[in-house]
Design a protein around this motif. Structure first.
Motif, PDB file in Angstrom:
ATOM      1  N   PHE A 282      26.135  34.228 -19.393  1.00  0.00           N
ATOM      2  CA  PHE A 282      27.177  35.072 -18.802  1.00  0.00           C
ATOM      3  C   PHE A 282      26.493  36.247 -18.105  1.00  0.00           C
ATOM      4  O   PHE A 282      25.383  36.625 -18.470  1.00  0.00           O
ATOM      5  CB  PHE A 282      28.112  35.554 -19.920  1.00  0.00           C
TER       6      PHE A 282
ATOM      7  N   TYR B 284      37.783  26.905 -23.114  1.00  0.00           N
ATOM      8  CA  TYR B 284      36.967  28.021 -23.613  1.00  0.00           C
ATOM      9  C   TYR B 284      37.682  28.706 -24.772  1.00  0.00           C
ATOM     10  O   TYR B 284      37.705  29.927 -24.875  1.00  0.00           O
ATOM     11  CB  TYR B 284      36.677  29.000 -22.469  1.00  0.00           C
TER      12      TYR B 284
ATOM     13  N   ARG C 280      29.285  28.536 -26.750  1.00  0.00           N
ATOM     14  CA  ARG C 280      30.566  27.823 -26.814  1.00  0.00           C
ATOM     15  C   ARG C 280      30.438  26.679 -27.805  1.00  0.00           C
ATOM     16  O   ARG C 280      29.430  25.969 -27.817  1.00  0.00           O
ATOM     17  CB  ARG C 280      30.943  27.271 -25.437  1.00  0.00           C
TER      18      ARG C 280
ATOM     19  N   LEU D  10      31.017  30.655 -16.680  1.00  0.00           N
ATOM     20  CA  LEU D  10      31.082  30.019 -18.003  1.00  0.00           C
ATOM     21  C   LEU D  10      30.485  28.611 -17.991  1.00  0.00           C
ATOM     22  O   LEU D  10      30.750  27.808 -18.878  1.00  0.00           O
ATOM     23  CB  LEU D  10      32.538  29.984 -18.483  1.00  0.00           C
TER      24      LEU D  10
ATOM     25  N   LEU E 149      34.603  30.654 -28.051  1.00  0.00           N
ATOM     26  CA  LEU E 149      33.382  31.275 -27.559  1.00  0.00           C
ATOM     27  C   LEU E 149      32.876  32.240 -28.627  1.00  0.00           C
ATOM     28  O   LEU E 149      33.670  32.876 -29.333  1.00  0.00           O
ATOM     29  CB  LEU E 149      33.644  32.034 -26.258  1.00  0.00           C
TER      30      LEU E 149
ATOM     31  N   ILE F 218      25.643  29.711 -22.739  1.00  0.00           N
ATOM     32  CA  ILE F 218      26.193  30.103 -21.441  1.00  0.00           C
ATOM     33  C   ILE F 218      25.538  31.429 -21.044  1.00  0.00           C
ATOM     34  O   ILE F 218      25.601  32.396 -21.810  1.00  0.00           O
ATOM     35  CB  ILE F 218      27.727  30.286 -21.514  1.00  0.00           C
TER      36      ILE F 218
END
Length: 268
Positions: A120, A134, A127, A170, A137, A118
Motif C-alpha cells: 500500500f 477486501y 490480506r 490493493l 485486511l 500488499i
C-alpha cells in the motif's frame, strides 16, 4: 551463497530475505534465525492445530503472534535497521510492517494459511487469502483488522488531503517486489546510520534485481563517495545526471560531484 548468484525468483519470501541478509552481513546468525523460526512454527502448530476452520486458525495465529508472543511495532529511540534485520526482530519482537509481515507470512504458510502482502502507498499490509474482496485486511504492526475507510484516512494523512484510494493500491505484491521494498528500506536506513559497507552490499543486491536503475546507481555513487572511492562515485553520479536530468535532485548531485572533484584536487 555468493552475492552474484542470488536468485530470488526460485525462493519463498522468507527464505529469499534470509539469503539476502546472509550475503549482506558476514555476522548474520543463520542458524539462530532458522532455529527460531522452526521453534515459532512448532509452537504455532500446537496452539492453532486443533482448529479446522481457517478463519479461526488465522484469528488464533494473530492472537498468538501479537498478544502472547508480543510481536509488534517498535517504540522509543532505535535504529531503523534494527527493526528490519530478521535476527534482531526475532530477538526483540519489534519490527516494521514489512519485517513483521515476512515472519508472519512464513509461519502462516507452514500452517497452510495464506496471507497475501500488499504494498500500500503508506506501508505494507496483509490480506487473508481465502476471503473474497477486501473484507479481511490486516495491519502487520498490531494484527488488527483494517478496512477501506482506514486506508483512505491513511492516504489523506500521509500523502495529501486530496489523495484517493485506487483499485491497484490493493493489488497483490509479487515476492520480488516485497524483497525490493525490504532491501530499499534497509539500504536507506543503513545510509542514514553511516553503515556504508553494509549499505553497499544491499545496493549490489538491488542492482542485481534492476541493473540499470539510475537511482540505485546514484545511491551507489553516494555510498562510494562516503567510502572515499572518488573515481567510481563520480562515474555513478554522472550516470544519474545524464539519465535523470529533469530530476530535482540532479542539481544537488552536480554540487556533490564538484565537492568530490575539489577534494581530489586538494588531496593530490
Amino acid at each position: 551463497m555468493l552475492i552474484t548468484k542470488l536468485d530470488f525468483s526460485q525462493m519463498m519470501l522468507c527464505e529469499a530475505i534470509i539469503d539476502a541478509m546472509v550475503d549482506i552481513r558476514s555476522d548474520f546468525p543463520l542458524s539462530f534465525v532458522q532455529n527460531q523460526l522452526s521453534f515459532l512454527v512448532e509452537k504455532a502448530k500446537d496452539y492453532v492445530g486443533s482448529e479446522n476452520n481457517s478463519d479461526l486458525k488465522i484469528k488464533k495465529l494473530i492472537e498468538l503472534f501479537y498478544h502472547k508472543w508480543g510481536f509488534g511495532g517498535a517504540s522509543g529511540t532505535y535504529n531503523v535497521s534494527d527493526v528490519l534485520w530478521l535476527d534482531k526482530v526475532l530477538k526483540t519482537r519489534q519490527g516494521t510492517a514489512i519485517s513483521l509481515s515476512i515472519i508472519l507470512i512464513h509461519i502462516a504458510s507452514e500452517l497452510k494459511l495464506t496471507l497475501i502482502p500488499i504494498i500500500f502507498p503508506t506501508q505494507l499490509i496483509l490480506r487473508v487469502g481465502w476471503v473474497d474482496n477486501y473484507d479481511w485486511l490486516i495491519d502487520p504492526f498490531n494484527g488488527e483488522k483494517i478496512n477501506i475507510s482506514i486506508l483512505e484516512a491513511w492516504l489523506k494523512g500521509n500523502i495529501s488531503a486530496n489523495a484517493k484510494l485506487h483499485e491497484n493500491d490493493l493489488d497483490e505484491a509479487t515476492t520480488i517486489s516485497v524483497i525490493y521494498k525490504m532491501l530499499t528500506t534497509l539500504k536507506i536506513a543503513l545510509m542514514e546510520e553511516k553503515k556504508m559497507e553494509l549499505a553497499l552490499n544491499v545496493n549490489k543486491l538491488l542492482l542485481l534485481i534492476n541493473p540499470n536503475d539510475p537511482y540505485e546507481i546514484r545511491d551507489r555513487g553516494l555510498i562510494y563517495a562516503q567510502l572515499d572511492c572518488e573515481h567510481v562515485a563520480i562515474n555513478d553520479l554522472t550516470y544519474f545526471i545524464e539519465h535523470c536530468p529533469e530530476d530535482l535532485v540532479s542539481e544537488m548531485i552536480k554540487f556533490q560531484i564538484n565537492i568530490i572533484k575539489q577534494k581530489k584536487v586538494t588531496i593530490h
